[in-house]
Design a protein around this motif. Structure first.
Motif, PDB file in Angstrom:
ATOM      1  N   GLN A   9      -0.685  27.635   1.475  1.00 44.75           N
ATOM      2  CA  GLN A   9       0.341  27.076   2.365  1.00 44.75           C
ATOM      3  C   GLN A   9       0.213  25.653   2.555  1.00 44.75           C
ATOM      4  OE1 GLN A   9       0.755  28.614   6.356  1.00 44.75           O
ATOM      5  NE2 GLN A   9       2.636  27.475   6.973  1.00 44.75           N
ATOM      6  N   ALA A  10      -0.838  25.076   2.736  1.00 41.67           N
ATOM      7  CA  ALA A  10      -1.144  23.699   2.758  1.00 41.67           C
ATOM      8  C   ALA A  10      -0.898  23.045   1.618  1.00 41.67           C
ATOM      9  CB  ALA A  10      -2.640  23.321   3.044  1.00 41.67           C
ATOM     10  N   TYR A  11      -1.303  23.654   0.488  1.00 39.30           N
ATOM     11  CA  TYR A  11      -0.936  23.110  -0.917  1.00 39.30           C
ATOM     12  C   TYR A  11       0.621  22.656  -1.209  1.00 39.30           C
ATOM     13  CZ  TYR A  11      -0.322  22.350  -6.004  1.00 39.30           C
ATOM     14  OH  TYR A  11      -0.366  21.874  -7.076  1.00 39.30           O
ATOM     15  N   GLN A  12       1.574  23.946  -0.738  1.00 33.72           N
ATOM     16  CA  GLN A  12       2.960  24.115  -0.698  1.00 33.72           C
ATOM     17  C   GLN A  12       3.414  22.693   0.094  1.00 33.72           C
ATOM     18  OE1 GLN A  12       4.696  25.386  -3.028  1.00 33.72           O
ATOM     19  NE2 GLN A  12       2.828  26.576  -3.803  1.00 33.72           N
ATOM     20  N   TYR A  14       1.803  19.673   0.841  1.00 37.39           N
ATOM     21  CA  TYR A  14       1.240  18.710   0.189  1.00 37.39           C
ATOM     22  C   TYR A  14       2.384  18.491  -0.964  1.00 37.39           C
ATOM     23  CZ  TYR A  14      -1.073  15.519  -2.869  1.00 37.39           C
ATOM     24  OH  TYR A  14      -1.295  14.534  -3.709  1.00 37.39           O
ATOM     25  N   VAL A  15       2.787  19.485  -1.885  1.00 41.34           N
ATOM     26  CA  VAL A  15       3.757  19.410  -2.733  1.00 41.34           C
ATOM     27  C   VAL A  15       5.063  18.907  -2.296  1.00 41.34           C
ATOM     28  CG1 VAL A  15       4.969  20.418  -4.309  1.00 41.34           C
ATOM     29  CG2 VAL A  15       2.343  20.997  -4.356  1.00 41.34           C
ATOM     30  N   PRO A  20       8.929  13.568  -5.185  1.00 37.94           N
ATOM     31  CA  PRO A  20      10.133  12.603  -4.941  1.00 37.94           C
ATOM     32  C   PRO A  20      11.559  13.182  -4.730  1.00 37.94           C
ATOM     33  CG  PRO A  20       9.367  12.394  -7.210  1.00 37.94           C
ATOM     34  CD  PRO A  20       8.459  13.254  -6.632  1.00 37.94           C
ATOM     35  N   LYS A  21      12.243  12.975  -3.818  1.00 40.27           N
ATOM     36  CA  LYS A  21      13.648  13.451  -3.670  1.00 40.27           C
ATOM     37  C   LYS A  21      14.269  12.656  -4.409  1.00 40.27           C
ATOM     38  CE  LYS A  21      12.110  15.848  -0.025  1.00 40.27           C
ATOM     39  NZ  LYS A  21      10.850  16.340  -0.389  1.00 40.27           N
ATOM     40  N   HIS A  22      15.375  13.550  -5.412  1.00 38.78           N
ATOM     41  CA  HIS A  22      16.031  12.883  -6.199  1.00 38.78           C
ATOM     42  C   HIS A  22      17.755  12.961  -5.443  1.00 38.78           C
ATOM     43  CE1 HIS A  22      13.297  12.273  -9.274  1.00 38.78           C
ATOM     44  NE2 HIS A  22      12.979  13.457  -9.066  1.00 38.78           N
TER      45      HIS A  22
END
Length: 147
Positions: A9-12, A14-15, A20-22
Motif C-alpha cells: 500500500q505504501a508503494y502504491q 508512492y507510485v 506525472p499527471k498527463h
C-alpha cells in the motif's frame, strides 16, 4: 494488515505521488501545433521552390532535403530535443522525426570513433524502422504479385 500489505500500500501511494499527471487534451494541442508548424515550414519551402520556377516534383525534393537538413542542424545544436519534449508526437512528422532519430545517435556516439561510434550506433533507433519497412514492402509486393 500484515507488513507485506502495508508495504504494498505504501508503494502504491508512492507510485501515485511520483507518477506525472498527463493532460491529454493539452498534449494533443501541443502536438497539433508543433506538427502544424513543421508542416507549415515545409509548405513554405515548397511554395518558394515553385515560385522560383521549379516543377512540383523538384520543389518537393528540395523541401524534403531542407527539412532533413534543418532537423539535423536542430539536433546537433540541441534544439530538437526540447521541441520534441514540448510537442511530443507532433515532432514525429515523418521526415524530420526520422532525420532526428538517425542524427541523434550519430552525434551522441561520435566520441567513440567513426566505426564503433557513428557506424555502429547511427541506426540504433532508425534501424528497426528501416528493416521492418523494407520487409513489409517486400511481403506486400509478393502478395500483390500473387494476386
Amino acid at each position: 494488515m500484515d507488513k507485506e500489505q502495508q508495504r504494498n500500500q505504501a508503494y502504491q501511494e508512492y507510485v501515485k505521488k511520483v507518477t506525472p499527471k498527463h493532460n491529454v487534451i493539452l498534449n494533443c494541442l501541443k502536438a497539433f501545433v508543433t506538427g502544424g508548424m513543421i508542416c507549415t515550414v515545409g509548405q513554405a519551402i515548397l511554395n518558394a521552390g515553385q515560385a522560383l520556377g521549379m516543377d512540383t516534383e523538384t520543389a518537393a525534393g528540395w523541401c524534403a532535403m531542407l527539412l532533413v537538413l534543418i532537423s539535423i542542424i536542430m539536433t546537433a545544436m540541441g534544439w530538437y530535443q526540447p521541441l520534441a519534449k514540448f510537442g511530443g508526437a507532433g515532432t514525429l512528422v515523418p521526415i524530420t522525426g526520422f532525420a532526428n532519430s538517425v542524427a541523434a545517435p550519430a552525434i551522441e556516439f561520435q566520441k567513440e570513433g567513426q566505426v564503433f561510434g557513428i557506424g555502429c550506433k547511427i541506426f540504433n533507433i532508425a534501424g528497426p524502422v528501416i528493416l521492418y519497412g523494407i520487409f513489409t514492402s517486400w511481403v506486400l509486393g509478393v502478395i500483390y504479385w500473387l494476386i
